[in-house]
Scaffold this motif. Structure first.
Motif, PDB file in Angstrom:
ATOM      1  N   CYS A  32      -5.554 -14.959  46.282  1.00 22.64           N
ATOM      2  CA  CYS A  32      -6.189 -13.703  45.854  1.00 22.64           C
ATOM      3  C   CYS A  32      -7.131 -13.185  46.939  1.00 22.64           C
ATOM      4  O   CYS A  32      -7.133 -11.985  47.252  1.00 22.64           O
ATOM      5  CB  CYS A  32      -6.965 -13.914  44.553  1.00 22.64           C
ATOM      6  N   CYS A  68      -2.071 -17.197  39.936  1.00 23.72           N
ATOM      7  CA  CYS A  68      -1.354 -17.491  41.180  1.00 23.72           C
ATOM      8  C   CYS A  68      -0.607 -18.816  41.058  1.00 23.72           C
ATOM      9  O   CYS A  68       0.510 -18.948  41.562  1.00 23.72           O
ATOM     10  CB  CYS A  68      -2.323 -17.544  42.358  1.00 23.72           C
ATOM     11  N   LYS A  72       3.378 -19.311  41.625  1.00 22.71           N
ATOM     12  CA  LYS A  72       3.842 -20.253  42.652  1.00 22.71           C
ATOM     13  C   LYS A  72       4.710 -21.345  42.030  1.00 22.71           C
ATOM     14  O   LYS A  72       5.761 -21.706  42.569  1.00 22.71           O
ATOM     15  CB  LYS A  72       2.628 -20.858  43.354  1.00 22.71           C
TER      16      LYS A  72
END
Length: 91
Positions: A32, A68, A72
């Motif tokens: 981020c 995230c 991922k």
């Protein structure tokens, strides 16, 4: 599916201490931050997944937020499925 040669994960108190030290050093989600967003990290993530040959060492970890991490992990699972199917077709 985990490869038989995948690195052993650090667990327990040692993992909790490593998480604490990581978040003290770098409290924001690294992906981020690279995009100009300020988001608090909540997870210790392996940059290169253990199942893909990464090691459970500080050089291979990053602070990451849940969003995230989910994104991922989804990509890592997709690669794992591709590897499994490639092995099935070859075998």
């Amino acid at each position: 599916m985990k490869k038989p040669t995948a690195a052993k994960r650090i667990t327990g108190r040692k993992l909790q201490q490593l998480r604490k030290e990581l978040f003290e050093r770098e409290p924001l989600c690294r992906p981020c931050y690279r995009l100009g967003r300020v988001v608090v990290a909540t997870m210790r993530d392996h940059i290169l997944a253990l199942e893909e040959g990464g090691q459970d060492v500080e050089a291979n970890v990053q602070p990451i937020c849940a969003e995230c991490h989910d994104e991922k992990s989804k990509a890592e699972r997709a690669r794992g499925v591709q590897r499994a199917w490639a092995g099935y077709r070859e075998g």
